[in-house]
Enzyme design. Structure first.
Site, mmCIF file in Angstrom:
data_model
loop_
_atom_site.group_PDB
_atom_site.id
_atom_site.type_symbol
_atom_site.label_atom_id
_atom_site.label_comp_id
_atom_site.label_asym_id
_atom_site.label_seq_id
_atom_site.Cartn_x
_atom_site.Cartn_y
_atom_site.Cartn_z
ATOM 1 N N GLU A 153 45.804 -39.964 -72.029
ATOM 2 C CA GLU A 153 45.638 -39.320 -73.338
ATOM 3 C C GLU A 153 44.168 -39.044 -73.669
ATOM 4 O OE1 GLU A 153 47.916 -41.539 -76.233
ATOM 5 O OE2 GLU A 153 49.749 -40.584 -75.528
ATOM 6 N N GLU A 308 55.778 -40.130 -71.583
ATOM 7 C CA GLU A 308 56.039 -41.323 -72.399
ATOM 8 C C GLU A 308 56.968 -40.956 -73.545
ATOM 9 O OE1 GLU A 308 52.545 -43.183 -73.997
ATOM 10 O OE2 GLU A 308 51.438 -43.034 -72.117
HETATM 11 C C1 GAL Z 1 50.527 -43.764 -76.118
HETATM 12 C C2 GAL Z 1 49.639 -44.347 -75.031
HETATM 13 C C3 GAL Z 1 50.280 -45.569 -74.405
HETATM 14 C C4 GAL Z 1 50.806 -46.496 -75.447
HETATM 15 C C5 GAL Z 1 51.751 -45.747 -76.343
HETATM 16 C C6 GAL Z 1 52.380 -46.577 -77.419
HETATM 17 O O1 GAL Z 1 49.841 -42.922 -76.977
HETATM 18 O O2 GAL Z 1 49.395 -43.399 -74.029
HETATM 19 O O3 GAL Z 1 49.331 -46.210 -73.595
HETATM 20 O O4 GAL Z 1 49.749 -47.012 -76.181
HETATM 21 O O5 GAL Z 1 51.048 -44.703 -76.969
HETATM 22 O O6 GAL Z 1 53.251 -45.793 -78.200
#
Ligand code: GAL
Length: 703
Positions: A153, A308
């Protein structure tokens, strides 16, 4: 070149951090068993593992990672391997403070958090290069490793002297001379003229924030910095011998970087999706998420990856509401419906401590299989296997919405006409929602993208309808493309506040929309900004045949147009001193036509206008008759082509060879019944009905 994410399966799994559990071998063993039970076939490892891989400077320990990659592979689970540059070890910051970021006040950060290294620091670049090269040499040809995940990110900027020096070099490359910079930024205003590049400082919180051209170029430079840093990581991976595809995980509605600049650098695009489900009606959140999926898919016009998503509730949103039963699967399948070749979670096993210990995970602190979330993850994995033949299939869209990050930077940073909110993304979303309501696939593209795109199997295709809301910043190339698109027979929908400024945010002189006045058959004379809570209306002009005879509300911005001969008003303003003036116009141009929406109208106007434009172009919805009904008793008609679909049902399609896959998702809380196409084979779900938050996947074979 088209890069394959996976040949035969949709990726399913997520971020996995075994380094937090290295002293618990029984947990690591159980993780694998549970992943297999959940049909998980992919994990992302190494995202923040730097200190586990290099505990002390120069002392590398990849043993634990090698053991994990091997064991996962033996169990049918592949690894997307991350470079660990998203978080740095303490020893690095202590020994080389230059790696710490400097904030917009000029203050160097102390050690902590993540995503905050200086991108110019030679030490950081050197250390991560060495790490990445070694990781590549160790794992880059391992059959269990399928891709590289660069950093995490990427975001933010550093204002240290090294970064400022690079900014000046970047400016010199771009402009050549300081006079060119002065002209481009209009520095004669407030006596800001520069005499040399050395005098230029980044826009800082306690410095210059009013020179819009400077701010805009700093944003462009920041994107370039991240891209350049990323390239040095990719170079290290290649130097280590790996040829595997690379990707980076992008973020929801993130305008800190111009993501289109990374499209050619990434082999495939991935993004992280965390909707606040149930805060609003689910169909509203689903439309918002669909906009993002379509944007990320359109960056490369190829299948993408949802890198994710949360299996349960996050712990960083203001309220951590649980997903209602079925929501998790709807979320994962929505990505596939919009063209993803995989849905991954953050994360597989919940941490025991630190800031994400209450973040949802596939395996929670309890650790058993008899949890609601685990059961839903298992079902989702099984369902993804049932539809695995969609892997690699393409999304073909007859229409697109232009959503342009650089124009957005300029417009939102430009002071006026409405500092209380221009609602750019909202407006683009209304256009996209109108396409979704009609029931066609939509691309969401930057202005620089082609309006025709090559399909390896079918040859180039042109969008039939192109919606270009509030394109404040244009250049000659974009204007020409838009004109050509309409002249060649397309329907172009423009709006107010278009063609206002050039690429350094200098306002066009001689009338707006610049380069498009002739095509649209209008010149914008003035723009009225309304205070929050105020509104005007657009009244359908008798005799026009694109909209129903009704009135539509508008708010925020109302542009006043001067119409050329041959331009017709479709709507006229209902009140105020410009009552009776055009609020929506249409103009025939070449073989096509150009509509110009003069005010910030409610969704209904967009839905009706886009439906009319698609019908004029002969574009048929994927399913249904292109209208939506809210009432269940209107849903039962005899053929899938006649049906007025309920508004909570989302329909998209993917194509591969002679097969078309239809995805029908119900983002409502009632079962929906309507006839499915007779020729369709049901790959997922039950024929004729979709349960609340349910997904049906149909296959139609073309002969
Ligand atoms: C994302 C990040 C992850 C984790 C996740 C939690 O933005 O890439 O590492 O922190 O959020 O929701």
């Amino acid at each position: 070149m088209r890069h394959i994410i996976s040949k035969e399966k949709l990726l399913y799994g997520g971020d996995y951090n075994p380094e937090q559990w290295l002293d618990c071998p029984e947990i690591l063993a159980e993780d694998i068993k549970m992943m297999r039970d959940a049909h998980i076939n992919t994990v992302t490892m190494g995202v923040f593992s730097w200190s586990a891989l290099e505990r002390e400077e120069g002392k590398y320990d990849f043993g634990w990672l090698a053991e994990r990659i091997d064991t996962l592979y033996q169990n049918g689970i592949s690894t997307i391997l991350a470079t660990p540059s998203g978080a740095k070890p303490k020893w690095l910051a202590d020994k080389y403070p230059e790696v710490l970021r400097t904030d917009p006040m000029g203050l160097r950060a102390r050690y902590g958090f993540r995503h905050n290294h200086c991108m110019s620091s030679p030490v950081y670049r050197e250390k991560i290069y060495e790490m990445d090269r070694r990781l590549s040499a160790a794992f880059g040809t391992h059959p269990g490793v399928i891709a590289w995940h660069i950093n995490n990110e990427m975001q933010g900027a550093c204002f240290c002297p090294l970064c400022q020096a690079r900014f000046r070099i970047w400016l010199k490359d771009r402009y050549g001379s300081i006079d060119a910079v002065n002209r481009a930024w209009n520095t004669a205003f407030w006596s800001h003229t520069y005499n040399s590049f050395d005098q230029i400082e980044a826009p800082m919180a306690n410095g210059e924030l009013m020179l819009h051209g400077l701010t805009l170029d700093w944003m462009r430079f920041t994107t370039w910095q991240h891209k350049d840093f990323t390239q040095s990581e990719i170079n290290a991976i290649r130097a280590g011998g790996s040829r595997l595809p690379v990707t980076m995980n992008m973020m929801y509605d993130f305008d800190g970087l111009d993501y289109k600049e990374f499209a050619d650098q990434m082999d495939y695009v991935s993004w992280d999706n965390y909707p606040a489900w149930h805060k609003k009606p689910e169909r509203v959140t689903a439309a918002d998420t669909a906009f993002e999926h379509d944007f990320f898919r359109s960056l490369k016009r190829q299948p993408f990856l949802m890198m994710e998503s949360c299996p349960s509730a996050t712990n960083w949103q203001s309220v951590s509401m649980l997903k209602r039963p079925g929501m998790l699967e709807a979320q994962e399948l929505q990505a596939i419906a919009h063209g993803a070749d995989g849905s991954l979670y953050f994360q597989i096993r919940q941490s025991r401590g630190a800031s994400e210990k209450f973040h949802g995970a596939v395996i929670d602190h309890y650790g058993g299989r008899d949890t609601r979330v685990f059961r839903e993850c298992v079902k989702t994995g099984a369902d993804l296997e049932k539809i695995k033949e969609v892997t690699g299939s393409r999304t073909v869209s007859p229409a697109a919405v232009i959503f342009d990050t650089v124009s957005r930077w300029a417009m939102e940073g430009s002071q006026g006409p409405r500092n209380a909110g221009l609602h750019y993304r909202e407006t683009c979303k209304k256009a996209a929602s109108a396409l979704q309501a009609y029931g066609v696939n939509a691309d969401i593209i930057p202005a620089a993208w082609d309006f025709a795109y090559g399909d390896p199997e079918e040859g180039p295709q042109f969008y039939r309808v192109l919606i270009c809301p509030m394109l404040y910043m244009t250049d000659a190339a974009a204007e020409e493309k838009l004109r050509k698109f309409a002249a060649a027979g397309g329907t172009l929908i423009l709006t107010y506040w278009t063609g206002i400024a050039d690429q350094t945010d200098l306002c066009y002189i001689g009338g707006t929309p610049h380069g498009l006045m002739e095509a649209a058959g209008v010149r914008a004379e003035e723009i009225d900004a309304l205070y929050d809570g105020m509104s005007n209306s657009g009244e359908a002009v008798p005799g026009q045949n694109i909209l129903p005879a009704r009135s539509y509300q508008c708010e925020n911005l109302c542009e006043l147009e001067r119409l050329s001969a041959g331009t017709e008003a479709v709507l006229i303003y209902g009140s105020d001193f410009y009552q009776g003036k055009a609020a929506l116009t249409v103009h025939k141009y070449g073989s096509g036509r150009v509509y110009l929406v003069a005010a910030d109208f409610e969704q209904d106007l967009w839905t009706d206008l886009v439906r009319g434009a698609l019908r004029e172009q002969g574009v048929r919805p994927i399913l249904g008759n292109g209208t939506r009904s809210a009432r269940p008793d209107q849903r039962d008609v005899s053929s899938s082509r006649k049906v007025s679909l309920p508004e909570e049902v989302f329909v998209t399609s993917r194509r591969s060879g002679n097969a078309v896959y239809l995805f029908l998702q119900n983002f409502g809380r009632e079962t929906v019944r309507f006839p499915f196409p007779e020729e369709a084979e049901v790959l997922l779900g039950t024929g004729g009905e979709i349960e609340p938050f349910g997904t049906v996947v149909l296959k139609i074979s073309l002969h």
